[in-house]
Structures are given as structure tokens and as C-alpha cells.
Design an enzyme around this catalytic site. Structure first.
Site, PDB file in Angstrom:
ATOM      1  N   GLU A 238      85.064  72.667  42.367  1.00  0.00           N
ATOM      2  CA  GLU A 238      84.268  71.664  41.653  1.00  0.00           C
ATOM      3  C   GLU A 238      85.073  71.054  40.510  1.00  0.00           C
ATOM      4  O   GLU A 238      85.019  69.847  40.260  1.00  0.00           O
ATOM      5  CB  GLU A 238      82.989  72.305  41.131  1.00  0.00           C
ATOM      6  CG  GLU A 238      82.011  71.324  40.500  1.00  0.00           C
ATOM      7  CD  GLU A 238      80.721  71.989  40.044  1.00  0.00           C
ATOM      8  OE1 GLU A 238      79.889  71.287  39.436  1.00  0.00           O
ATOM      9  OE2 GLU A 238      80.544  73.197  40.279  1.00  0.00           O
TER      10      GLU A 238
ATOM     11  N   GLU B 132      74.935  80.002  36.285  1.00  0.00           N
ATOM     12  CA  GLU B 132      73.955  79.196  37.055  1.00  0.00           C
ATOM     13  C   GLU B 132      74.223  79.312  38.552  1.00  0.00           C
ATOM     14  O   GLU B 132      73.299  79.458  39.359  1.00  0.00           O
ATOM     15  CB  GLU B 132      74.030  77.735  36.602  1.00  0.00           C
ATOM     16  CG  GLU B 132      73.207  76.766  37.428  1.00  0.00           C
ATOM     17  CD  GLU B 132      73.979  75.496  37.788  1.00  0.00           C
ATOM     18  OE1 GLU B 132      74.057  75.154  38.982  1.00  0.00           O
ATOM     19  OE2 GLU B 132      74.513  74.854  36.865  1.00  0.00           O
TER      20      GLU B 132
END
Length: 867
Positions: free
Chosen positions: A125, A48
Site C-alpha cells: 500500500e 486497523e
């Protein structure tokens, strides 16, 4: 909706209320489709990130710049089941947005250098998620609840697997899954639908089929034993989470489970929030939601709290859950939950992107746009029994996964066996109440485990509820030094709690069109609340919060103290009130009934926050409360509410109210005078009366009415015939200890002596010329009639029962009032006149100008001094 020749599903919906368009591409692959043993964990999410990093036609950064130049937004998200790419932009740039999205999903470049840089971004992240306690809890909870299904793995992967990903792995996953048969393209906005479909079809014309069958996902085995995990980390606040397995999104029970989750933990008015956050004060936040992905999901309940409350909060939360398995929630809670669910759907339609997300979800995950309408139709049909059924079926203790995250500083305080034990034991405050037989009025009375007495008075005539909370205290426990303490405490009960400020409470009360206020009198302290029945639960939560957790903040204290000082000054203008204050000081030389409820300037100034807290702790515990819940209520539900609010005993028993020294009967007349240079004089003549349970209570009421009223002897003789007064009355005031029987009269200063003589004469005539049958009958009819008229409102009946119970005369004593009044005889009245109405053994209080007539004072009383 149209399935294109290559297998792409296209969904277009015109929406012309704004000149915007949302384009979304839903790819039917997510993290649950990764081959974790082959090292793919986190790959769907990395892909993604990479899709917008350039294509054969667009270099790195060009995709974002092109959308930004059109004033749009581009982004994506990955879930367990889908990866979604979207743009939102002005409808005039529809072609640009569509070209960018279609180019990215078909021709992503996957530049190796860009992949290396993006992997570092994803690793950051992951580290960021490790620093967010809520994310830690969520990941650990899913890992605990799922043992085989890939939902147990975090969507973003773990550091080791992400760091090891290669360009070949990412590209192979892309070529395997990003095929037309697995894609749904959604367009919503200001366009012509047919033209938009043609544009979508043209843009995807060269996109060829090629997806193989999706690999089967492991099936999660049925959980048959409880799972408990205890974690610790660098966190200040503790976190607690529970999960139960529920079916996949297309199961028939999902609408009922969604309603259950909202009833249980959506918003501050939810059952968990009211019970565990506001009533028991065990958590800072509590929530519940049903997670319904493509495969079987979870019902999740969570809370943030202080670690000291971990075990109690665990028991309290699970007790609320268990409660819903056997006790249906009120219909208003079901209707509220349905409204919330439907409102989410309505609000989502306000924006093109919200509507596109809805359409994409139903088409991609469920394969049927009609499922939305079927779902909301099913929600509308859900009843209370459906909620209870699914709670009992799915939310069992054996199928529970429980996880707690504690600060490192508390790591040694608890163990997993302790937490497991807490999940199996409900707190004592939630023990089911045995429902006793209803009384003559239909009311039900129970003694709670704390010792509190609860009375439920069902009355569905009008959609209102009335709540009363009463404790023995009031003036009876005050001294001259702290007079006014009860009044100040009562006023502050509803002016702020540990979780709500005064304005917040006021706004909440106004928003419900309700009333909530405290009171303190001669014998009691407490407060009342009246609400529309649709706010019964919210109102009760507010009542319990005010009763159990008053804050007594300094700013609120200062404001109320100022108001009391103003009222103390203003009472000087009420001459009849001054006369009764003077009378009380003359009658009660020892008993606290001599004190004024407002206190004095000196005593009010001396009351500090610590004194208020001590008073509340000493006299206002749940163990000595009488609580009444009356009106449009289900009896069983009301008993549960009473138990939840007042069923838990305090840490230390509330002190018994000491009985003050009783006032002896008067041996001689006492006269007290107060000079006020006004046009009228005010007289009070009286003696000690009786108690709430006294044998003479009802006879004294009849006697006072024989003397009072427009047909009473005092009125007829002293006002109508002799014109000695405008206002004249007789009254009997009971107490826990003897109250008083008195006559009040306002007259001209020059008529004081004649008025006093007239009062003495009329009192003596009761014995010499006893009232006839007509007089007595008039008095009785008036008393019974006004009593019954006064009990029309449910709040009036609630108050009557509360005071009757706290005074130990029987909560249904009002039902016997007429019979007791009717039983009074003329002989009773004559006896009382002989025993109690001797003017030579009475207190005479006179307030008027200097030199007004009447006997000289033999008592020196300074109302401004401490009594």
C-alpha cells in the site's frame, strides 16, 4: 446518545426508509497519537488491518465470511485522529453485525504469522501511494506545512517504520488505546432505538475501563516565513499545491473558512476554476478545500497542469486567493457555497452509513451531537465580509507552504528560488484597476492594461446582465477571395473552444436560459451574451472562453460551412435582398463594402481552419477589443471580471485594421439590372452616404424619415396616390467609411419606369419644395421615440455603447441622439438634397423579369462571380 457504565458512548438513530442498518465503532486514536520516536509510525493503520484477522472466537477469514453471508459489507479506515470500523447489512442481521464488531475491538488475536503477511500488504500500500502523484504531493505538503505536529507524518507510515513493527508493539498499542472510554458505537437504521441501545450495552458488558490519559500532541509553532519545495518524479502531469494553517474544527472561524474554500475552489464554477482553468487556460484541474481535523488544520489549494505553465499558474492562483482578501465575493457566490455545504449534509443522510458517519464524527471528534446544528446555523449566517476577513487573516503569503511536483524531464527547468519568486508576484492581468468617475449614464469606462476598452453599465432594475465583445474587422478586411470569412469566424466563436465542445456550450447556454451568439457585419465582428444575473460569473467565463480560445474544429467548420452554402442558395429567393446586393456592387467598385457578408460558394469553400485561426489572431486580440458588461452587476466586481478576461496583452499585438481605399463620389449614373422571372420588380436608387462620425449623419436620418414612413413623402405620393408600390422606404446606412443613402421600392414590372420617375421627382422636390415644420417635426419625433424605445433593454444599451466606442464617437453618444436630431434644420435637408440626391449621379439597381421598364444597364454585374 448514552454513555454506558464502562465509558462507551452509544449513539442510536432509527431510520426506517430502508431495511438496512449501519454499525460503526469509532476509536479515538489515530496516527497522530503514535509515538514516532519509539518506532510506532504507521502502527494505528497496521492495527486497523489486523483487527479483522481473527479473534479468540473467530479464525482468520471468518469475520469477513460471516458478514458476507449476511449480505453485508465490512471495512475500516484510519485517520490522524480516529480509527473507524464499520459494517453495513440488512437490519434483520443487526445482532450478527454487532457481535462481529464488538468481538473484533475487544478480542483481536494478532496472530504473528498473520501480522507478517499483513505487514507485507501494508508495505505494498505504501509503494502504491508512492506511485500516485496526488498522494506524493499530499504527503509532501503536510510534511512541509507541519514541522512539529504529528499531522506531518503519513497516516499509513513509511516503509522503514512499518517493516520494523512487532507483534508486541501492535498489541501494546491496542491494549493502551482500544478501551471503552475512547470508543463511540453508532447504530443507524431500521430498528427500535431503545432495543438497539440495550443490545449494544449487553454486548459490551464485559469490556472494562483501562485507558490512560492520551499523550499530549506537540503544538505546531506559528509559521512566520514562506516554505517552498520543488520535487520531481515519474509523472507526466505536474502538480502544484499550497497550504495555509487554519484553526481546529471547533473554532468559530471554521464555517467562514469552509464557505471560503467552496467559493475559491469547489467545482467548475468556482473562482479558481473560472479564472485559472477556463479564462487563463493555465491548469487542467484546480481545487480548494479546508482540512479541519481535531487539532489545527490546513486550507489547501491544488492544481494539475503542464510544467510549462508552473510559474504563471502559481502567480495566477495566488492572485485569486489574494483578491478575496480585499474584495468580497458576490452574494450569489456566498449563497451557492452555503447551498453546496448544506447539500452535502442532506445527501449524507440518504444512507444509513452516511448518517452513521456523520453522527460518529460529531460525537467522537467534537464530543457533541448538537455541534452539527450549531455549525450549519453558523454557515447560514456567513456573509461576504466574513469570507474576506478569514481570507485576510489566514491566507497570507508569509504563512504559505508551496510544493510542486514536476516530471523528471523538467527537473532542470525550474529551481526553488524561481518558484518562491512566483509566489510573491501577482500576474499583471490582476493589477487592481483604478475606478474612474462614472459618466452621465452612470457607466464607467476604463482602458485595461492590454489596451482593451471596458465599459461597465450598472442597472439593478431587472436581474439580467448583458455582455458585448466587439472588434473592428468585418467586411472591411475581406477580399473577393475570402468573402464570408468574418461571418464564418463569428459563427464558430461560440461553437467550440479548446476546452468546450459545441454541444457543451449549447447545453450550458440553455441551462442558464441565456443567449450567446456571434456576429459579423460591414465594420465589426464580435458576439453578444445575455444571462440572468445569478449566472453572471458563469456567463462571463463562457464569453471570455469563446473570445479568447475558439477551437475552430474541422467538424464544426464543415457544419457551419454547409449552413452558409444553404443560406447562399436561399438568398436567391429574397429579391429585395438581391436588389441591395446588386446596388452595393454597383456603388462600391473598390471598397470591400461591395462584398456580401455570406460570401460566395467559391470563397466559402476556400476558407480553411488556418484562415480562421489567422483572422482571429490578427483582428480579435484583447488589446483591440471593446467589452461591455451591463445590467445587474457591481461596478468594481465587473471591472475585475473585465480585467481578468481581457486585461492580459497577447503575445504579439493585434494588427491594426487597415483602412480600405475610399470609394470616390459618383460622376454619372450607373444602372445595373438582374433578370429574375418573378411577379414583382425591386428597385434600389441611391448614392454614397456618410460615416459614423460624419457631420451629416443625423441630418440624413431626418431626411430619410421625411421621405419614409406612412406619413413620408414617398409613401404618400408613390403608394397612396399613384399606387406604384406596396413597399417603399428610404434609409441611411453609415460606415467607418462612407455608407449609402438609398430608396427602395417594390413594384409591378410594367410600373418600373413610372416608379423610377416618381422617386427622382420626390428627391428633387426636397430642394424645390422643402419640407415644412410639421413634416420635419414628425420625422424627428419618430426618430427620437423609436430610438428611446429601442434602448429599453439593457442588452440594447450595451450594444449601443459597444458600437459607439468601437467607432470612436463616444460610448455615451446615445445620450446626445435626441439633441442632435433636434438640431437638424430645414436648411440642412435642402443642402443634402442638392449635394447628394441627384438622380444623374446615383446607382440604380433593378431586379425583375426580362423586359421590365427602366433605363438600360451600363454596368455588367454577375452576382455569382467574384466581385
Amino acid at each position: 446518545m448514552r454513555v454506558l457504565g464502562n465509558g462507551v458512548t452509544a449513539v442510536c438513530q432509527e431510520n426506517h426508509h430502508s431495511r438496512a442498518v449501519s454499525l460503526q465503532v469509532w476509536v479515538g486514536v489515530g496516527s497522530a497519537d503514535e509515538d514516532a520516536p519509539a518506532g510506532e509510525s504507521g502502527l494505528a493503520h497496521v492495527l486497523e488491518h489486523m483487527l479483522f484477522k481473527g479473534t479468540a472466537r473467530r479464525g482468520v477469514g471468518e469475520i469477513a465470511r460471516e458478514i458476507a453471508a449476511a449480505g453485508g459489507e465490512i471495512n475500516a479506515w484510519t485517520s490522524f485522529d480516529n480509527t473507524v470500523y464499520y459494517v453495513v447489512l440488512a437490519s434483520r442481521y443487526l445482532e450478527t453485525g454487532l457481535d462481529v464488531l464488538v468481538d473484533a475491538v475487544q478480542h483481536a488475536a494478532f496472530d504473528p504469522a498473520e501480522l507478517d503477511r499483513e505487514l507485507e500488504v501494508v508495505l505494498e500500500e505504501i509503494k502504491r501511494a508512492q506511485d500516485i502523484p496526488a498522494r506524493q504531493v499530499s504527503n509532501a505538503l503536510f510534511e512541509t506545512a507541519f514541522t512539529a505536529h504529528p499531522y506531518r507524518r503519513p497516516v499509513i507510515g513509511v516503509e522503514s517504520s512499518v517493516r520494523a513493527l512487532t507483534r508486541d508493539q501492535v498489541y501494546a498499542f491496542y491494549r493502551r488505546h482500544y478501551r471503552p472510554e475512547r470508543m463511540t458505537v453508532v447504530a443507524v437504521g431500521d430498528f427500535d432505538g431503545d432495543q438497539a441501545l440495550e443490545r449494544i450495552e449487553r454486548s459490551l458488558a464485559g469490556f472494562e475501563r483501562g485507558a490512560g490519559p492520551a499523550p499530549p500532541r506537540p503544538v505546531e509553532p506559528v509559521q512566520s516565513a514562506q516554505r517552498v519545495r520543488l520535487l520531481n518524479g515519474e509523472t507526466q502531469e505536474s502538480h502544484l499545491a499550497f497550504a495555509w494553517h487554519i484553526p481546529a474544527i471547533d473554532h468559530a472561524d471554521i464555517p467562514a473558512l469552509d464557505v471560503l474554500s467552496v467559493v475559491l475552489g469547489h467545482g467548475e464554477s468556482s473562482q479558481l476554476s473560472r479564472a485559472v482553468r477556463f479564462r487563463q487556460r493555465l491548469v487542467n484541474e484546480v481545487y480548494a478545500y479546508s482540512y479541519t481535523p481535531r487539532d489545527a488544520g490546513l486550507m489547501i489549494v491544488g492544481a494539475a497542469l503542464h510544467h510549462d505553465d508552473l510559474l504563471r499558474a502559481t502567480g495566477a492562483i495566488l492572485d485569486e486567493v489574494s483578491h478575496l482578501q480585499h474584495a468580497a465575493p458576490p452574494l450569489r457566490e456566498i449563497e451557492k457555497a452555503k447551498t453546496i455545504i448544506e447539500s452535502d449534509a442532506v445527501y449524507q443522510r440518504e444512507t444509513a452509513q452516511g448518517l452513521a458517519r456523520k453522527l460518529g464524527f460529531y460525537q467522537s471528534v467534537l464530543g457533541d451531537l448538537k455541534h452539527e446544528q450549531l455549525y450549519y446555523d453558523a454557515v447560514r449566517r456567513i456573509g461576504a465580509d466574513d469570507v474576506t476577513r478569514v481570507a485576510a487573516r489566514y491566507l497570507t503569503r508569509d504563512a504559505l507552504s508551496c510544493l510542486a511536483l514536476l516530471p523528471n524531464s523538467a527537473a532542470q527547468k525550474y529551481s526553488e528560488p524561481q518558484l518562491a519568486a512566483a509566489t510573491r508576484q501577482a500576474p499583471p492581468s490582476r493589477r487592481p484597476l483604478a475606478r474612474p468617475a462614472a459618466g452621465r449614464s452612470g457607466a464607467v469606462r476604463v482602458t485595461l492594461s492590454s489596451g482593451a476598452r471596458a465599459i461597465v453599465v450598472p442597472d439593478r432594475t431587472v436581474p439580467v446582465v448583458a455582455y458585448r465583445v466587439v472588434w473592428l474587422a468585418g467586411q472591411r478586411v475581406e477580399t473577393a477571395a475570402d468573402a464570408g470569412l468574418g461571418t464564418l469566424t463569428a459563427r464558430l466563436l461560440t461553437k467550440g473552444t479548446t476546452g468546450r465542445g459545441a454541444l457543451e456550450i449549447a447545453h450550458a447556454v440553455d441551462a442558464m436560459a441565456a443567449s450567446l451568439d456571434g456576429f459579423s457585419g460591414r465594420n465589426t465582428i464580435g458576439f453578444y451574451g445575455d444571462f440572468l444575473s445569478r449566472f453572471a460569473d458563469q456567463g462571463w467565463d463562457l464569453v471570455v472562453d469563446c473570445a479568447r480560445q475558439p477551437a475552430f474544429r474541422d467538424d464544426d467548420l464543415a457544419r457551419e460551412r454547409h449552413q452558409m452554402h444553404e443560406q447562399i442558395r436561399a438568398r436567391e429567393d429574397d429579391l429585395s435582398g438581391l436588389a441591395f446586393r446588386l446596388f452595393s456592387r454597383g456603388l462600391y467598385r473598390r471598397h470591400p463594402y461591395r462584398l456580401d457578408p455570406l460570401g460566395t460558394h467559391r470563397s466559402v469553400d476556400a476558407i480553411e481552419r488556418a484562415a480562421l485561426q489567422a483572422y482571429h489572431a490578427r483582428y480579435c486580440g484583447p488589446d483591440r477589443a471593446v467589452v461591455v458588461l451591463a445590467g445587474d452587476l457591481d461596478v468594481d466586481r465587473a471591472l475585475e471580471m473585465a480585467s481578468a478576461g481581457f486585461g492580459a496583452a497577447p503575445a504579439a499585438p493585434t494588427a491594426a485594421v487597415p483602412a480600405p481605399e475610399r470609394e470616390p463620389q459618383l460622376a454619372a449614373r450607373r444602372v445595373a439590372r438582374l433578370v429574375r422571372d418573378r411577379a414583382q420588380a425591386h428597385l434600389v436608387v441611391g448614392t454614397l452616404g456618410t460615416t459614423f462620425d460624419g457631420a451629416d449623419r443625423y441630418a440624413l436620418e431626418v431626411l430619410s424619415n421625411v421621405l419614409s414612413g406612412q406619413s413620408g413623402r414617398l409613401f404618400v405620393e408613390l403608394r397612396e396616390r399613384r399606387s406604384l408600390a406596396y413597399a417603399v422606404s428610404a434609409l441611411s446606412v453609415e460606415g467607418v467609411e462612407p455608407g449609402y443613402f438609398a430608396v427602395y421600392l417594390g413594384t409591378s414590372p410594367e410600373k418600373v419606369e413610372a416608379a423610377l420617375a416618381g422617386i427622382a421627382e420626390q428627391l428633387a422636390l426636397v430642394e424645390r419644395e422643402p419640407p415644412g415644420a410639421a413634416e420635419i417635426d414628425r420625422a424627428k419625433r419618430y426618430l427620437v421615440g423609436t430610438h428611446e424605445i429601442g434602448l429599453q433593454r439593457v442588452g440594447a444599451r450595451a450594444s449601443s455603447m459597444a458600437f459607439n466606442e468601437i467607432y470612436d464617437v463616444g460610448y455615451e453618444a446615445h445620450l446626445d441622439y435626441a439633441a442632435r436630431i433636434e438640431a437638424v434644420s430645414v436648411d440642412d435637408l435642402v443642402r443634402l438634397a442638392r449635394e447628394r440626391l441627384d438622380p444623374e449621379r446615383a446607382v440604380v439597381a433593378i431586379v425583375g423579369p426580362d423586359g421590365c421598364g427602366g433605363p438600360a444597364a451600363n454596368l455588367e454585374i454577375d452576382l455569382d462571380a467574384d466581385p
